[in-house]
Design a protein around this motif. Sequence first.
Motif: not given
Length: 395
Positions: A92-93, A34, A96, A52-53, A59, A63
């Motif tokens: 966001t989770e 990430f 991911k 990356t968050t 992100l 994505s």
Amino acid sequence: MTIVLFDGSLKTTPFINRLAEGLAKKHTVYIIGFNDSLKQKVKGVEYMALGTTQNAFNLLYHSLKIALMAVFKWGDFNHFFRTLKYIVTKKTERLKQENFNKTLQVIAPDILHIQWPSLLGLCADAIANPKIKTVLSQRGFQSNVRPFVDAENFSELQDYYPKIDGFHSVSKEISKVGDKIFHLANKIDKVVYSGFDFEKLPFNFNYIKNQTLKLLSIGRPHWVKGYEYALRACAILKEKNISFEYTVVGGEGNEELQFLVDDLGIKESVRFTERISQEKVYEIMRQSDLLLLPSVIEGLPNIAVEAMAVGLPVISTKCGGVEELIVDNETGWLVTVRSPEAIAKAIISFLLVSEEGLEDVRKSARKTVEAKHNEAQMVDEMEDLYFEVLFLNGR
């Protein structure tokens, strides 16, 4: 084989980098993670960034990139629209998880090697996928400390461990610890010691004790490292009028340790520094007389292997896998855990060792780590573990 090494980040540890480079000579190796900011990539290894968050645009970019790849490769519009939904709702989770799962689908690895137990939740779908064999590394705090001080974590691991195909343990001792979480007669659990490139760890043939004894410890200031006991041992040395300097690399900013130093009256002889680069670690090792490992709990500390390789004598507590590495009075010195008196006594005994005796210990230590911790052996043994997992029923 196609192998994915996953530790959550593209900025992987030296151990993973050495493993990846060795495996890539014969297999297809991916590192996924990430983040996508790397100064130097491992030769022969494919990298796939998941976003990356810590950076919303980053992100979003990765994505959408993964979602569009899924559309053009498989016509997977469901994944594309799920990704858009999670972007709009800022979940966001979930993003991911989608990015990780879809990237694994693209790669279709034979082996997913998960580096830390904390990643098992993210890898849940892969663990349940019979087409992907999973291997989990057992090392460090997440394996030998956290499950035994966090009941919820212990319960989670008890749920995941039976579903994992094989385990890599960094020491025999940590393998036994893993059995406390999950044990099965035909469980695949192979001890593979960390391997090093010893050409980059040249032996110090010019070792000479300093007039003022230079003691060194390296590592974060966590209670498991036992620095409290090393500092109390230093107070004993001061009482006996032994001149010393004790440096703890990575210990800067810890108020409890600093308070203890002041309380013991050894402030003028103890120094805490920030974390430093690997190159600077090796440099300070060559300037020191003795490495102290006062740990309460360990797996098998790489810093001890590195010190023994360069010829820095080691005094360590008898904890974790250390006794698989150090033979007392032959390749170093071992003392009782949580005993400042034992540490101080060992340091004083070290000062009385003759030059010839010290050379014997240093050379024996180098020979030991060359035999048990060489890079080629690590790669071969990990490859054997992967093949065992692939061709035997590890579930």
